[in-house]
Design a protein around this motif. Sequence first.
Motif, PDB file in Angstrom:
ATOM      1  N   ARG A   4       5.718   0.335 -11.700  1.00 51.44           N
ATOM      2  CA  ARG A   4       4.487   1.322 -11.587  1.00 51.44           C
ATOM      3  C   ARG A   4       3.301  -0.472 -12.054  1.00 51.44           C
ATOM      4  O   ARG A   4       4.594  -1.043 -12.074  1.00 51.44           O
ATOM      5  N   ILE A   5       2.440   0.181 -11.590  1.00 53.19           N
ATOM      6  CA  ILE A   5       1.647  -0.991 -11.328  1.00 53.19           C
ATOM      7  C   ILE A   5      -0.140  -0.180 -11.518  1.00 53.19           C
ATOM      8  O   ILE A   5       0.045   0.393 -10.437  1.00 53.19           O
ATOM      9  N   ARG A   6      -1.003  -0.729 -12.552  1.00 53.82           N
ATOM     10  CA  ARG A   6      -1.782  -0.580 -12.398  1.00 53.82           C
ATOM     11  C   ARG A   6      -3.122  -1.078 -11.605  1.00 53.82           C
ATOM     12  O   ARG A   6      -3.277  -2.357 -11.705  1.00 53.82           O
ATOM     13  N   VAL A   7      -3.856   0.012 -11.286  1.00 50.80           N
ATOM     14  CA  VAL A   7      -4.916  -0.770 -10.303  1.00 50.80           C
ATOM     15  C   VAL A   7      -6.410   0.191 -10.266  1.00 50.80           C
ATOM     16  O   VAL A   7      -6.640   1.193 -10.681  1.00 50.80           O
ATOM     17  N   ARG A   8      -7.587  -0.171  -9.830  1.00 52.94           N
ATOM     18  CA  ARG A   8      -8.893   0.689  -9.317  1.00 52.94           C
ATOM     19  C   ARG A   8      -8.701   1.187  -8.029  1.00 52.94           C
ATOM     20  O   ARG A   8      -7.723   0.973  -7.224  1.00 52.94           O
ATOM     21  N   PRO A   9      -9.874   2.287  -8.147  1.00 59.41           N
ATOM     22  CA  PRO A   9      -9.529   3.078  -7.218  1.00 59.41           C
ATOM     23  C   PRO A   9     -10.155   2.234  -5.649  1.00 59.41           C
ATOM     24  O   PRO A   9      -9.679   3.253  -4.735  1.00 59.41           O
ATOM     25  N   ASP A  10     -10.930   1.175  -6.147  1.00 59.89           N
ATOM     26  CA  ASP A  10     -11.115   1.048  -4.851  1.00 59.89           C
ATOM     27  C   ASP A  10     -10.035  -0.728  -4.490  1.00 59.89           C
ATOM     28  O   ASP A  10     -10.435  -1.559  -3.571  1.00 59.89           O
ATOM     29  N   ASP A  11      -9.370  -0.405  -5.022  1.00 59.90           N
ATOM     30  CA  ASP A  11      -8.005  -1.780  -4.671  1.00 59.90           C
ATOM     31  C   ASP A  11      -7.608  -1.625  -3.249  1.00 59.90           C
ATOM     32  O   ASP A  11      -6.956  -0.620  -2.911  1.00 59.90           O
ATOM     33  N   PRO A  12      -7.819  -3.479  -3.064  1.00 60.22           N
ATOM     34  CA  PRO A  12      -7.896  -3.703  -0.951  1.00 60.22           C
ATOM     35  C   PRO A  12      -6.502  -2.966  -0.401  1.00 60.22           C
ATOM     36  O   PRO A  12      -5.858  -3.022   0.314  1.00 60.22           O
TER      37      PRO A  12
ATOM     38  N   THR B 189      -8.693  -0.952   5.093  1.00 58.45           N
ATOM     39  CA  THR B 189      -8.115  -0.260   3.775  1.00 58.45           C
ATOM     40  C   THR B 189      -9.254   1.318   3.346  1.00 58.45           C
ATOM     41  O   THR B 189     -10.816   0.938   4.415  1.00 58.45           O
ATOM     42  N   ASN B 190      -8.995   1.747   2.750  1.00 56.51           N
ATOM     43  CA  ASN B 190      -9.318   3.032   2.368  1.00 56.51           C
ATOM     44  C   ASN B 190      -8.599   3.258   0.990  1.00 56.51           C
ATOM     45  O   ASN B 190      -8.266   3.372   1.068  1.00 56.51           O
ATOM     46  N   THR B 191     -10.000   3.636  -0.030  1.00 62.38           N
ATOM     47  CA  THR B 191      -8.939   3.559  -1.057  1.00 62.38           C
ATOM     48  C   THR B 191      -9.595   5.706  -2.048  1.00 62.38           C
ATOM     49  O   THR B 191      -9.162   6.170  -2.609  1.00 62.38           O
ATOM     50  N   THR B 192     -10.713   6.323  -1.125  1.00 58.76           N
ATOM     51  CA  THR B 192     -11.258   7.668  -1.292  1.00 58.76           C
ATOM     52  C   THR B 192     -10.683   8.411  -0.219  1.00 58.76           C
ATOM     53  O   THR B 192     -10.336   7.851   1.101  1.00 58.76           O
ATOM     54  N   SER B 193     -10.238   9.747  -0.594  1.00 61.69           N
ATOM     55  CA  SER B 193     -10.425  10.486   0.113  1.00 61.69           C
ATOM     56  C   SER B 193     -12.140  10.402   1.197  1.00 61.69           C
ATOM     57  O   SER B 193     -12.921  11.112   0.081  1.00 61.69           O
ATOM     58  N   ARG B 194     -12.462  11.287   1.938  1.00 65.38           N
ATOM     59  CA  ARG B 194     -13.725  11.945   2.213  1.00 65.38           C
ATOM     60  C   ARG B 194     -14.480  12.987   1.415  1.00 65.38           C
ATOM     61  O   ARG B 194     -15.388  13.345   1.581  1.00 65.38           O
ATOM     62  N   LEU B 195     -13.291  14.170   0.900  1.00 66.95           N
ATOM     63  CA  LEU B 195     -13.613  14.733   0.168  1.00 66.95           C
ATOM     64  C   LEU B 195     -13.588  14.096  -1.447  1.00 66.95           C
ATOM     65  O   LEU B 195     -14.999  14.710  -1.870  1.00 66.95           O
TER      66      LEU B 195
ATOM     67  N   GLY C 213      -1.922  12.762  -9.466  1.00 71.48           N
ATOM     68  CA  GLY C 213      -0.996  13.736  -8.503  1.00 71.48           C
ATOM     69  C   GLY C 213      -0.986  13.409  -6.817  1.00 71.48           C
ATOM     70  O   GLY C 213      -0.296  14.140  -6.347  1.00 71.48           O
ATOM     71  N   ASP C 214      -1.574  12.620  -6.391  1.00 70.80           N
ATOM     72  CA  ASP C 214      -1.615  12.153  -5.294  1.00 70.80           C
ATOM     73  C   ASP C 214      -0.807  11.242  -4.713  1.00 70.80           C
ATOM     74  O   ASP C 214      -0.422  10.264  -5.254  1.00 70.80           O
ATOM     75  N   VAL C 215       0.148  12.044  -3.280  1.00 70.87           N
ATOM     76  CA  VAL C 215       0.640  10.406  -2.596  1.00 70.87           C
ATOM     77  C   VAL C 215      -0.066  10.393  -1.686  1.00 70.87           C
ATOM     78  O   VAL C 215      -0.812  10.401  -0.855  1.00 70.87           O
ATOM     79  N   VAL C 216      -0.078   9.202  -2.088  1.00 75.90           N
ATOM     80  CA  VAL C 216      -1.035   7.929  -0.996  1.00 75.90           C
ATOM     81  C   VAL C 216      -0.083   6.594  -0.366  1.00 75.90           C
ATOM     82  O   VAL C 216       1.175   6.303  -0.888  1.00 75.90           O
ATOM     83  N   THR C 217      -0.706   6.177   0.485  1.00 71.44           N
ATOM     84  CA  THR C 217      -0.471   4.699   1.662  1.00 71.44           C
ATOM     85  C   THR C 217      -0.404   3.368   0.675  1.00 71.44           C
ATOM     86  O   THR C 217      -1.640   3.086   0.626  1.00 71.44           O
ATOM     87  N   PHE C 218       0.453   2.930  -0.207  1.00 71.71           N
ATOM     88  CA  PHE C 218       0.306   1.961  -1.045  1.00 71.71           C
ATOM     89  C   PHE C 218       0.635   0.374  -0.626  1.00 71.71           C
ATOM     90  O   PHE C 218       2.213   0.501  -0.498  1.00 71.71           O
ATOM     91  N   ASP C 219       0.242  -0.308  -0.700  1.00 71.19           N
ATOM     92  CA  ASP C 219       1.057  -1.799   0.475  1.00 71.19           C
ATOM     93  C   ASP C 219       1.217  -2.384  -1.664  1.00 71.19           C
ATOM     94  O   ASP C 219       0.990  -3.494  -2.512  1.00 71.19           O
TER      95      ASP C 219
END
Length: 239
Positions: A88-96, A2-8, A14-20
């Motif tokens: 929608r769903i509310r999650v933390r930025p470090d959600d697995p 898993t990864n929750t943040t970009s390297r930058l 506004g971010d498009v992400v891959t999410f389970d």
Amino acid sequence: MTNTTSRLRPLGAGDVVTFDFPYPDGGSKTRACLVLHEDPGTGELIVVYGTSHLGLHGHPEHALVLRERCLLAQAGLHRPTRFRLDRRIRVRPDDPRFRVSERCGTARLGRLPAWLRLQLPERHARLPRHSPFAERAGIHPVIGRRPPQASRQSSSRMRHAADAVRLPGQPASKGSVRKPDIVRTGHVPHRWRAPEPRHRLLVRQGFQATGAEPAPSAALSGCVPVGAVAAAAMSRVAS
């Protein structure tokens, strides 16, 4: 993995992400989703459902559709996508449940252009209000799906059971009304006809008992007096 943040920079609106993304009846599927809002008080993210099915059923005012190639390229998408903002769903930025994209090496696929990101706060404010606790569990509005096959069968069984115990004189339900019974003739296989009217049946049986032959018009129309035929039949039987 898993990864929750970009390297930058961390994830944001506004971010498009891959999410389970979870389903309401259990299970989940990794898909392209959109970060709609970032709560400044808790630091949690509102992630909305994304799908390649573009049918605008339900509430089209709560849908964000990307079709143009330039928008798809900027968002990191390969096909037109519809984001359902009310699901929608509310999650933390470090959600697995944030998943790493093999193509990007991070959970972020791309980002919406600036003019679309400026619309997100207003569109988030127009959504039906729910508590943060409910949003953490997931908001899945119903959009008029057909009931499952098992539910339809059980409702049919319940309807027939209710008809079996209904009171005398109580009308039956629409699905349990039976058509009039019909009889099958033995000399013409696979053919069906309605029962013979009672007045014609009495006329024919009366003439058979007396041995007389009725006129064709009288036998077909039933105009022969039934009482006279019955009296003649009784006198023949008595003799």
